[in-house]
Design an enzyme around this catalytic site. Structure first.
Site, PDB file in Angstrom:
ATOM      1  N   ASP A   1      -5.227   5.271  58.238  1.00  0.00           N
ATOM      2  CA  ASP A   1      -3.892   6.122  58.171  1.00  0.00           C
ATOM      3  C   ASP A   1      -4.486   7.518  58.270  1.00  0.00           C
ATOM      4  OD1 ASP A   1      -1.747   4.745  57.782  1.00  0.00           O
ATOM      5  OD2 ASP A   1      -1.793   4.392  55.662  1.00  0.00           O
ATOM      6  N   MET A   2      -5.673   8.161  58.045  1.00  0.00           N
ATOM      7  CA  MET A   2      -5.953   9.464  58.142  1.00  0.00           C
ATOM      8  C   MET A   2      -6.674  10.017  59.209  1.00  0.00           C
ATOM      9  SD  MET A   2      -5.431  10.819  54.860  1.00  0.00           S
ATOM     10  CE  MET A   2      -6.633  11.948  54.328  1.00  0.00           C
TER      11      MET A   2
END
Lengths: 417, 417
Positions: free
Chosen positions: A186-187
């Site tokens: 996600d990051m």
């Protein structure tokens, strides 16, 4: 280091971002842009808004709670990810809502979305539609498997971690894979999306036109995994997944103390000698099993057992002190809560405190900052937060778009905002 | 998507980078810049050069080997990280070498270094010296704990992973920490450095001057760890380090098959029903222990045991097929070698093949690409590789700096190149 520069300016000042993102990956991208000085206008559906508003835990008048109790309790996820963003409500499924959206796009340099691949086009708010209205716009899409993927399915962090190979890079050989506790899939994609956006903005200085920037979670994380030479190591018969230590660099890795763990690196000769001295066994430096690098690698299992036998007897602070005294690189394996308040990262705003805009917080709640220092600029977030959906409708629609009260009332009546 | 754009251009064309970096963190930063189209000139000490040249395994006329056998064997680390870079030799400790360096800086938009903090200034090649000669230069420093840190010690990846809290985000509660197999500390700081550089280049369009960009490995990785609400979760009594599964979202996480592992996400009602049907136990959807989300979270241990009891009996492909048929998000936990050849990441150049410039490679050697797609530009690497130290001395010193043969001979005689 200031060179007389204006340290109240931020590097991306003057750039305007229309932010259609939800959950984590997209909002982290626009959070970084906001922290670098871009003006970010977060668009939410009038009903419901960003899913991250529903993530536990919450912060409010009763402090931190697992469940929402009051209307003005705020999800920590929303509170941290929406910092410095101006929030407007907009139903993109209505004609009126899309008209407002395109008015925003006319004023924008950048649009960012992380709908499921294909959704933005289906809604009529995708790259081609924006490009037709404002050819200078840089339009960024963040998705699981790429903007043109149509059958990749849902791309949650844990799914992408599995597919990317990241889970099998960690852990002991023969043991299960490891779910990495940081949502790296996600990051990482949003960090590359910021690079793509800024590269496209740089190209726009030459060409005058924007373009579509397309980053996939799977691609971003797999490219990170790919920096290790997996096939070559396999072909050379070298073990790659090696757990807490790396025996081909022995001694190298994580060792156990009486009350915790330390990372130790003593690859080179003087460091190995320092380690043996700290252990109170300087004679090991003359022992044929450990007297040079090749010997230490060949007898790594025995060497690691000796180090653990020593360090397990001692508190972590003593192990660190003993190794530091001999110049051996060593660090405590810290828990996240301790790591986040390291004075170095606090001073550099690499972590930052957040609080409820009305009720503050009784404890230090640390979240991510922008981990970049500029000598001629500052970073940080405007004092803006979309507490409610549509928090900044008035200022954005009136001041930025020039709408009058009647128009805003009509939009409200139509359910478009 | 092309809009008639010239897809042979790359977004950062026209920018020149002087690259003083070594090992992994710095070279990965300049690799990304090269892949985005900047002209990167890699500066190496005439004797020894980049440490990554000595990393095993090697590729050469005998294929892949653990130890170097021939002069023209190339470390895979160097081969992958130096792609698309022009290599010059330069001894920055000599007066003549620094003169050449400043001639390069006069032509440059960007300088990147990852010496130990303070070293660049001590050598007289740091930000202030470059700024005095070319105020437009963006000078980026990548270090363990920040450019002004003077006592942080050696910042190897495993040391920074320990300090950042990253190691304690993964693994089962009560168990040892986990060394993440991807060098995340080494890799993340350069990604943020690219963002800092491009943001400073954007600011330069407004101000006309460059600045110092300073990114720390500890800060970059800690900021990632900080996106999870560790203190708030602790204050709310919520477990944070939860191993292969996340029970507060149950069923969510990694489950065991007869011959591998799968990631499964069935948080919402229809997904949980789909999972139970795939397991051949649709009646679990009516079982009061699992009939709704709160019940599944409360009985997560029991639920996970049931899922594992089912999935352990079956080959991974069958578990994936059964869950996909019911629309439940599922993915095999792949090994890196399998992940790197996923047709999706290959098609998007998120992983790329490398080979020895003379001897090729008998197997597919995959490494990292630039995981960003542009509709109006391409990415990729010039056909340039500093096989030998000083590989491109002639072209850089003659064509870029205008030196003649006598000057180059004199520099050689002085040991400066």
């Amino acid at each position: 280091m200031s060179n007389g520069s204006d340290l109240t300016q931020r590097p991306l000042e003057g750039l305007t971002v229309i932010d259609l993102t939800r959950a984590l990956a997209g909002p982290y991208c626009t959070l970084l842009l906001a922290g670098l000085g871009a003006k970010v206008i977060k668009v939410e559906e009038p009903k419901g808004g960003d899913l991250a508003r529903e993530n536990s835990p919450y912060l409010g008048r009763d402090g931190i709670q697992v469940e929402r109790r009051h209307d003005d309790d705020l999800s920590l996820s929303h509170l941290t990810r929406a910092r410095g963003k101006y929030g407007v409500s907009l139903d993109l499924k209505t004609t009126e809502g899309r008209e407002v959206y395109f008015d925003l796009v006319r004023q924008a340099d950048i649009v960012v979305e992380n709908f499921t691949a294909g959704t933005a086009d289906r809604l009529g708010v995708g790259y081609q539609a924006c490009h037709a209205i404002n050819p200078r716009v840089v339009f960024a899409s963040l998705s699981g498997f790429g903007a043109t993927d149509r059958d990749g399915g849902k791309a949650m962090d844990v799914i992408v971690q599995a597919l990317s190979g990241a889970m099998f890079t960690s852990g002991e050989p023969g043991h299960p894979p490891v779910r990495i506790g940081i949502p790296v899939a996600d990051m990482l994609a949003p960090v590359f999306t910021v690079i793509g956006i800024l590269a496209a903005i740089e190209q726009r200085h030459r060409t005058g036109t924007g373009q579509h920037v397309d980053v996939s979670m799977l691609g971003a994380l797999t490219s990170f995994v790919a920096i290790e030479n997996w096939s070559a190591m396999a072909a050379a018969g070298m073990p790659s997944r090696t757990g807490l230590t790396v025996q081909r660099l022995s001694p190298f890795g994580v060792f156990e103390c009486a009350d915790g763990y330390v990372s130790v690196v003593a690859v080179h000769e003087p460091l190995a000698r320092g380690l043996f001295a700290a252990m109170g066994e300087p004679e090991l430096a003359e022992d044929p099993r450990f007297a040079n690098r090749d010997a230490r690698v060949a007898n790594a299992t025995e060497l690691e057992a000796k180090i653990n036998a020593w360090s397990r007897q001692l508190p972590l602070v003593e192990v660190v002190r003993a190794l530091e005294a001999k110049g051996v690189p060593v660090a405590p394996v810290r828990h996240p809560e301790d790591a986040l308040v390291d004075p170095r990262v606090v001073a550099r705003k690499e972590t930052m405190a957040v609080e409820h805009p009305t009720y503050g917080s009784s404890i230090d709640l640390r979240t991510a900052g922008v981990p970049i220092q500029f000598s001629g600029a500052t970073t940080g977030f405007d004092d803006a937060l979309p507490v409610r959906i549509g928090e900044h409708n008035e200022s954005v629609f009136k001041d930025l778009l020039g709408y009058d009260d009647d128009r805003i009332a009509a939009l409200k009546a139509a359910g478009a905002i």
